[in-house]
Design an enzyme around this catalytic site. Sequence first.
Site, PDB file in Angstrom:
ATOM      1  N   GLY B  54       0.856  -1.038   0.012  1.00  0.00           N
ATOM      2  CA  GLY B  54       0.022  -0.032   0.017  1.00  0.00           C
ATOM      3  C   GLY B  54       0.952   1.059   0.123  1.00  0.00           C
ATOM      4  O   GLY B  54       1.981   1.087   0.607  1.00  0.00           O
ATOM      5  N   SER B  55       0.415   2.210  -0.536  1.00  0.00           N
ATOM      6  CA  SER B  55       0.934   3.354  -0.729  1.00  0.00           C
ATOM      7  C   SER B  55       0.952   4.328   0.697  1.00  0.00           C
ATOM      8  O   SER B  55      -0.093   3.830   1.587  1.00  0.00           O
ATOM      9  CB  SER B  55       0.682   4.457  -1.617  1.00  0.00           C
ATOM     10  N   HIS B  57       3.652   4.860   2.641  1.00  0.00           N
ATOM     11  CA  HIS B  57       4.559   4.655   3.713  1.00  0.00           C
ATOM     12  C   HIS B  57       6.208   4.951   3.129  1.00  0.00           C
ATOM     13  O   HIS B  57       7.109   4.471   3.556  1.00  0.00           O
ATOM     14  CB  HIS B  57       4.799   2.914   3.753  1.00  0.00           C
ATOM     15  N   ASP B 110      -1.314  -8.427   0.590  1.00  0.00           N
ATOM     16  CA  ASP B 110      -0.124  -8.180   0.055  1.00  0.00           C
ATOM     17  C   ASP B 110       0.367  -9.816  -0.314  1.00  0.00           C
ATOM     18  O   ASP B 110       0.620 -10.252  -1.315  1.00  0.00           O
ATOM     19  CB  ASP B 110       0.999  -7.742   0.948  1.00  0.00           C
ATOM     20  N   HIS B 215      -0.026   1.019   9.706  1.00  0.00           N
ATOM     21  CA  HIS B 215      -1.149   1.338   9.281  1.00  0.00           C
ATOM     22  C   HIS B 215      -2.003   1.941  10.609  1.00  0.00           C
ATOM     23  O   HIS B 215      -3.421   2.155  10.361  1.00  0.00           O
ATOM     24  CB  HIS B 215      -1.918   0.289   8.460  1.00  0.00           C
TER      25      HIS B 215
END
Lengths: 329, 329
Positions: B54-55, B57, B110, B215
């Site tokens: 996921g973006s 990070h 993922d 997250h």
Amino acid sequence: MKKLINSVETLLDESLRGFALAHADIVRFSPDPRYLARLAPRKPGKVALISGGGSGHEPLHSGFVGLGMLDAACPGQVFTSPTPDQMLAAAMDMENGGGILFVVKNYAGDMMNFEIAGEMLDFPNASLLVHDDVSIPEHQGMGRRGVAGTTIVEKIVGAAAEAGLGLDDCKALGERVVRATASMGVALTSCTVPALGKPTFDIAENEIELGVGIHGEKGRERVGLLNASEIVERLAQTINEELKPAKGQPVLLHVNGFGATPLIELYLVYNLARQYWDSRGVVVTRSLVGNFTTSLDMAGASITLTLLDDELTRHWDAPVHTAALRWGC
Amino acid sequence: MKKLINSVETLLDESLRGFALAHADIVRFSPDPRYLARLAPRKPGKVALISGGGSGHEPLHSGFVGLGMLDAACPGQVFTSPTPDQMLAAAMDMENGGGILFVVKNYAGDMMNFEIAGEMLDFPNASLLVHDDVSIPEHQGMGRRGVAGTTIVEKIVGAAAEAGLGLDDCKALGERVVRATASMGVALTSCTVPALGKPTFDIAENEIELGVGIHGEKGRERVGLLNASEIVERLAQTINEELKPAKGQPVLLHVNGFGATPLIELYLVYNLARQYWDSRGVVVTRSLVGNFTTSLDMAGASITLTLLDDELTRHWDAPVHTAALRWGC
């Protein structure tokens, strides 16, 4: 106020000790009076480039100490000018037969204290004033503040000093970079100075501060929330009117985060700024995106443009080995 | 919610376009399906190292694409797994006769999507699972999350792949790094996912979350505000109990910011973590301090320790040229 600290009194020294330990291959820390000095060997006669200012803007200036950039940095307390004994000790330590060039951001305390130090030195020294914040009219009050353009100035003049330019030439080159550089920022939130314990200024959930200073100084305009395209348009237009780059002009585009704004947003701002100048035929040949001149935990960003020529580009590209910028070596 | 964006829908692509423009010497961006690929030439037969997630990070993983680290990165939407077509396209593009090694953080989405992509490939491929978050017991639920240790794994395995190690050896080396690595973090504030528009979790002005995920996942313990020494003691102790470094053991110490915590605090945390292991005779030979595995605008930090040996140290020191890590070239 929630911060990863032990006490307001020990914050700076604890942090500087950590910095010096983490980068023990690049810098050494002199604790009393406080300064960070580069370890890389220097050619005899090299101009010593020394900067400093209030802490809380890291990596500026401590992260720029090292080969190809600063010889030393003098950190004051958070958002507080360092004292003349710091610059004096750093200068006497780093003088190498070429004299001292102080890089000073345009704030009253910094200017006064660097001036006092310069007067007390019995070897050649000069000051280079950085005042790139074009949100403020040039001759209003204290004039324009030194902000994110400082990184560009310190990199280019640092490379010139490393290449053997003399004191007068380094100062003249630096003044040329300052004239070729313009910055403007926007704050989405305030920062919180540890010693104060509360936000420096109040700003509503639907407001932003255009032209904010890096200590949370009042900007040009407080406006309602705008989208990124509108914000970048306002910042870029002010910068563009100042520098008036011609079609085909090569430039360095620097998007700087104030601390709490994620990279995903900074790259989006870069993309919009890039569109702004691309569409005008201005050629972005060098770029820098990230948190370099920060304001503690402030959310927001600034845009900096520097008009380049072959000489400035060559110095920008020259090897640098510091905690925050490293390439070519 | 105040963010430098235009819309939730266009945020990722606008940001990736900016990233690719700012680093046009290092990466190219394939927009559909989305991945970033390195430009540096590769020796025939080199294992292609591909990661993603996921973006939000950043700089993980996009900032780690380039010589000596990742061949490609597949960014999902903010905090959302990338889809198998992204990994598939990146793998088919980057396959170079040496097979593909996927570096996957331990999250259900993922893992599933990288597995689907791997099954669809008709050339050799393998997955390396990163699960370094020791705030969670090893066999609870999905097991340990992949957090800031991912940077260490990608750097070391990236160097090994560049040096010519084969697919099985790269995977085995990576698993050795994962076993030698432990991380734990603390959140002072939540992050705000743009699509949600409000903080992921509520946390009072006098509370912190020990062992938080990247997250904003629930940590090990919600406690009242502690000072930095107490926080570092808790994180370091958990890590130390896991890895049990002997006296004289060389280690890499990584202090990672979650996004909104200033460097002045991160270096203070480094100083305290350094004291913790110095006092136990553990030898910190390599260090990394900064924002590398972030959680958007979360305030907080994590500590990661990796037990080193000569081989891991050599790969850590090997040349790397990416947007976020650069040395030796």
